[in-house]
Each structure stands twice: as structure tokens, then as C-alpha cells.
Motif scaffolding. Structure first.
Motif, PDB file in Angstrom:
ATOM      1  N   ASP A   1     -38.414  17.508 -59.291  1.00  0.00           N
ATOM      2  CA  ASP A   1     -37.190  16.747 -59.480  1.00  0.00           C
ATOM      3  C   ASP A   1     -36.118  17.410 -58.622  1.00  0.00           C
ATOM      4  O   ASP A   1     -35.884  18.612 -58.748  1.00  0.00           O
ATOM      5  CB  ASP A   1     -36.794  16.780 -60.956  1.00  0.00           C
ATOM      6  CG  ASP A   1     -35.545  15.997 -61.267  1.00  0.00           C
ATOM      7  OD1 ASP A   1     -34.995  15.343 -60.356  1.00  0.00           O
ATOM      8  OD2 ASP A   1     -35.100  16.033 -62.430  1.00  0.00           O
ATOM      9  N   PRO A   2     -35.464  16.668 -57.740  1.00  0.00           N
ATOM     10  CA  PRO A   2     -34.481  17.279 -56.841  1.00  0.00           C
ATOM     11  C   PRO A   2     -33.335  17.979 -57.574  1.00  0.00           C
ATOM     12  O   PRO A   2     -32.734  18.905 -57.039  1.00  0.00           O
ATOM     13  CB  PRO A   2     -33.945  16.113 -56.021  1.00  0.00           C
ATOM     14  CG  PRO A   2     -34.887  14.999 -56.220  1.00  0.00           C
ATOM     15  CD  PRO A   2     -35.624  15.250 -57.492  1.00  0.00           C
ATOM     16  N   GLU A   3     -33.054  17.555 -58.800  1.00  0.00           N
ATOM     17  CA  GLU A   3     -31.945  18.150 -59.536  1.00  0.00           C
ATOM     18  C   GLU A   3     -32.378  19.332 -60.406  1.00  0.00           C
ATOM     19  O   GLU A   3     -31.533  20.019 -60.960  1.00  0.00           O
ATOM     20  CB  GLU A   3     -31.283  17.083 -60.396  1.00  0.00           C
ATOM     21  CG  GLU A   3     -30.683  15.964 -59.565  1.00  0.00           C
ATOM     22  CD  GLU A   3     -30.134  14.840 -60.419  1.00  0.00           C
ATOM     23  OE1 GLU A   3     -30.104  14.988 -61.658  1.00  0.00           O
ATOM     24  OE2 GLU A   3     -29.738  13.821 -59.836  1.00  0.00           O
ATOM     25  N   ALA A   4     -33.666  19.560 -60.524  1.00  0.00           N
ATOM     26  CA  ALA A   4     -34.162  20.649 -61.368  1.00  0.00           C
ATOM     27  C   ALA A   4     -34.601  21.824 -60.500  1.00  0.00           C
ATOM     28  O   ALA A   4     -34.911  21.669 -59.325  1.00  0.00           O
ATOM     29  CB  ALA A   4     -35.328  20.164 -62.201  1.00  0.00           C
ATOM     30  N   SER A   5     -34.617  23.003 -61.117  1.00  0.00           N
ATOM     31  CA  SER A   5     -35.131  24.178 -60.406  1.00  0.00           C
ATOM     32  C   SER A   5     -36.384  24.660 -61.135  1.00  0.00           C
ATOM     33  O   SER A   5     -36.459  24.640 -62.355  1.00  0.00           O
ATOM     34  CB  SER A   5     -34.083  25.285 -60.360  1.00  0.00           C
ATOM     35  OG  SER A   5     -33.773  25.719 -61.650  1.00  0.00           O
TER      36      SER A   5
END
Length: 117
Positions: free
Chosen positions: A51-55
Motif C-alpha cells: 500500500d503506497p500509504e503504509a510502511s
């Protein structure tokens, strides 16, 4: 020539059937990992779906003498040890923790039939 008429469609049918079963058995991508690095007796695993917003943090798993390393389908002929594991392979890893809170692999299954990395 008659044999080829039956052999080629049969092989294609078997491959299609195999991937259908594989899709059903391993439909949960959260449990699948990608080998980022193989160093010594340690595998560094990363997430497949990101997910681009998760790390995400990479997971380091130790391979021991008791670890079962195998492949799925035809990969069982080519994957037997840590030397056969390569960066970019998709795997499913069952692991436990030891007293030092390190992850110890119990079983590693390489499940992609073709590796393009």
C-alpha cells in the motif's frame, strides 16, 4: 501426428488446472512474501502487495538444519536447500520464534512456477 493433437491440449489443460488450484490454495496474498535477500542462513522477506500509504518492515527469518525447503508442483524437482532460494522468488514461510525472539523458519515453499527475476 495424432498424439500431438492430444498431448499439447492435455499439457495446456494440466497447466491451466494447476494454476487454478494454486490460485484457490494461495489466494491470500498477505501471507505470501518475496525474497529480498538470501545471505548465509538468513532470508530477508518483503511484502508482495504494498500500500503506497503504509510502511512495511522486512522480515528476517533464519534457516536451520530442520527447515524444510521445497517448491510447489514442478519446483519440487529444483528446490531442496537454501542454495536453491534466489532473490525475487515468491515464497510462503511458516516460522516460529526462539528464546532470543528471532524468527526460525520451519518450512519454506517456493510457489511461483517461473521466476523472471
Amino acid at each position: 501426428m495424432k498424439i500431438l493433437k492430444w498431448v499439447i491440449p492435455s499439457i495446456l489443460l494440466i497447466i491451466t488446472f494447476w494454476y487454478s488450484i494454486d490460485l484457490i490454495r494461495f489466494s491470500d496474498y498477505d501471507e505470501k512474501k518475496l525474497i529480498s535477500e538470501v545471505s548465509g542462513d538468513t532470508l530477508v522477506l518483503s511484502e508482495l502487495r504494498i500500500d503506497p500509504e503504509a510502511s512495511y518492515k522486512d522480515l528476517e527469518v533464519e534457516i536451520t538444519g530442520e527447515t524444510i525447503i521445497t517448491g510447489l508442483g514442478l519446483k519440487t524437482l529444483f528446490v531442496n536447500s537454501i542454495d536453491d532460494l534466489k532473490q525475487g522468488q515468491k515464497v510462503r514461510v511458516w516460522f516460529s520464534t526462539n528464546a532470543d525472539n528471532k524468527y526460525i523458519a520451519e518450512k519454506v515453499v517456493v510457489y511461483n512456477l517461473f521466476n523472471f527475476h
